[in-house]
Write a protein that holds these residues in place. Sequence first.
Motif, PDB file in Angstrom:
ATOM      1  N   LYS A  35       2.051   0.514   1.014  1.00 46.49           N
ATOM      2  CA  LYS A  35       3.252   1.350   1.101  1.00 46.49           C
ATOM      3  C   LYS A  35       3.727   1.756  -0.294  1.00 46.49           C
ATOM      4  CE  LYS A  35       5.040  -0.553   5.412  1.00 46.49           C
ATOM      5  NZ  LYS A  35       6.097  -1.375   6.030  1.00 46.49           N
ATOM      6  N   PHE A  36       3.703   0.811  -1.223  1.00 43.38           N
ATOM      7  CA  PHE A  36       4.131   1.095  -2.583  1.00 43.38           C
ATOM      8  C   PHE A  36       3.249   2.166  -3.220  1.00 43.38           C
ATOM      9  CE2 PHE A  36       3.520   0.225  -7.133  1.00 43.38           C
ATOM     10  CZ  PHE A  36       4.797   0.507  -7.587  1.00 43.38           C
ATOM     11  N   TYR A  37       1.933   2.023  -3.090  1.00 41.41           N
ATOM     12  CA  TYR A  37       1.020   2.993  -3.687  1.00 41.41           C
ATOM     13  C   TYR A  37       1.153   4.365  -3.045  1.00 41.41           C
ATOM     14  CZ  TYR A  37      -1.166  -0.767  -6.295  1.00 41.41           C
ATOM     15  OH  TYR A  37      -1.387  -1.806  -7.152  1.00 41.41           O
ATOM     16  N   LYS A  38       1.470   4.417  -1.768  1.00 39.32           N
ATOM     17  CA  LYS A  38       1.690   5.701  -1.104  1.00 39.32           C
ATOM     18  C   LYS A  38       2.944   6.375  -1.661  1.00 39.32           C
ATOM     19  CE  LYS A  38       0.645   8.807   1.879  1.00 39.32           C
ATOM     20  NZ  LYS A  38      -0.429   9.728   1.582  1.00 39.32           N
ATOM     21  N   GLU A  39       4.005   5.599  -1.880  1.00 38.09           N
ATOM     22  CA  GLU A  39       5.225   6.141  -2.475  1.00 38.09           C
ATOM     23  C   GLU A  39       4.969   6.648  -3.892  1.00 38.09           C
ATOM     24  OE1 GLU A  39       8.480   6.546  -1.322  1.00 38.09           O
ATOM     25  OE2 GLU A  39       7.501   6.198   0.600  1.00 38.09           O
ATOM     26  N   VAL A  40       4.239   5.887  -4.679  1.00 39.01           N
ATOM     27  CA  VAL A  40       3.916   6.303  -6.044  1.00 39.01           C
ATOM     28  C   VAL A  40       3.082   7.579  -6.021  1.00 39.01           C
ATOM     29  CG1 VAL A  40       2.617   5.676  -8.117  1.00 39.01           C
ATOM     30  CG2 VAL A  40       4.121   4.014  -7.043  1.00 39.01           C
ATOM     31  N   GLU A  41       2.123   7.647  -5.106  1.00 45.17           N
ATOM     32  CA  GLU A  41       1.285   8.844  -4.999  1.00 45.17           C
ATOM     33  C   GLU A  41       2.122  10.078  -4.675  1.00 45.17           C
ATOM     34  OE1 GLU A  41      -2.439  10.563  -2.321  1.00 45.17           O
ATOM     35  OE2 GLU A  41      -1.511   8.662  -1.796  1.00 45.17           O
ATOM     36  N   GLU A  42       3.051   9.953  -3.745  1.00 48.67           N
ATOM     37  CA  GLU A  42       3.900  11.086  -3.374  1.00 48.67           C
ATOM     38  C   GLU A  42       4.814  11.496  -4.530  1.00 48.67           C
ATOM     39  OE1 GLU A  42       4.203  13.134  -0.611  1.00 48.67           O
ATOM     40  OE2 GLU A  42       2.266  12.253  -0.165  1.00 48.67           O
ATOM     41  N   THR A  43       5.345  10.532  -5.250  1.00 52.23           N
ATOM     42  CA  THR A  43       6.202  10.843  -6.391  1.00 52.23           C
ATOM     43  C   THR A  43       5.416  11.562  -7.484  1.00 52.23           C
ATOM     44  OG1 THR A  43       7.568   8.915  -5.921  1.00 52.23           O
ATOM     45  CG2 THR A  43       7.750   9.861  -8.114  1.00 52.23           C
ATOM     46  N   ASN A 102       4.335  15.924   2.730  1.00 52.43           N
ATOM     47  CA  ASN A 102       4.895  14.750   3.403  1.00 52.43           C
ATOM     48  C   ASN A 102       6.396  14.621   3.198  1.00 52.43           C
ATOM     49  OD1 ASN A 102       2.385  13.999   4.384  1.00 52.43           O
ATOM     50  ND2 ASN A 102       1.913  12.830   2.547  1.00 52.43           N
ATOM     51  N   ARG A 104       8.310  14.719   0.506  1.00 49.03           N
ATOM     52  CA  ARG A 104       8.855  14.074  -0.687  1.00 49.03           C
ATOM     53  C   ARG A 104       9.454  15.162  -1.568  1.00 49.03           C
ATOM     54  NH1 ARG A 104      10.572   9.491  -2.781  1.00 49.03           N
ATOM     55  NH2 ARG A 104       8.739   8.380  -2.178  1.00 49.03           N
TER      56      ARG A 104
END
Length: 128
Positions: A35-43, A102, A104
Motif C-alpha cells: 500500500k505504501f509503495y502504491k501511494e508513493v508511486e501515485e505521488t 487513479n 491522485r
Amino acid sequence: MNNQKGVIFPMVMIIASVFIMFTILMIDQFVIDKKFYKEVEETLLSDHLVHLAVNEVTAEWEDEVPKSIQGEIAYPNGDVHYRLTKQDVRYAYIEFSSITKNKRAGRIIILYDKKLGRVIEWIEKLKD
C-alpha cells in the motif's frame, strides 16, 4: 515406549505456532508495504505530470509570456490543468493541478521569471 513423558508434541506445537505467527506477521508487513509503495508511486506520477506540463508550457514562450495563460494537457497517465494566477512586470505565477488516472491530485504554483526565461521558485500546495 512407556517412558516417554509427552515432551515432543508440546515442543512441536510451540515451534509450529511461532512459525505460523512469524508468517502472518510477514504477510501483514507485505500488505502494508505494498500500500505504501502504491501511494508513493501515485505521488511521484502526479509530480512527474506537473513537471512535464511545466516544461511543455514554458517551452512555448520565447520572449514574452502571454497575458492569458490557461489550458489543459492530457497525458496517458493523467491530466494537468494550468492557469495564470498573478502577473507583474517581471514575474508570473502559474498554478498547475494534476490528476492521475487513479484520482491522485497534486497542485503546485511556479514563479516564472520573464527576464531570465525560467522557473525560479516551485511552491507545492496541498489539494483543498
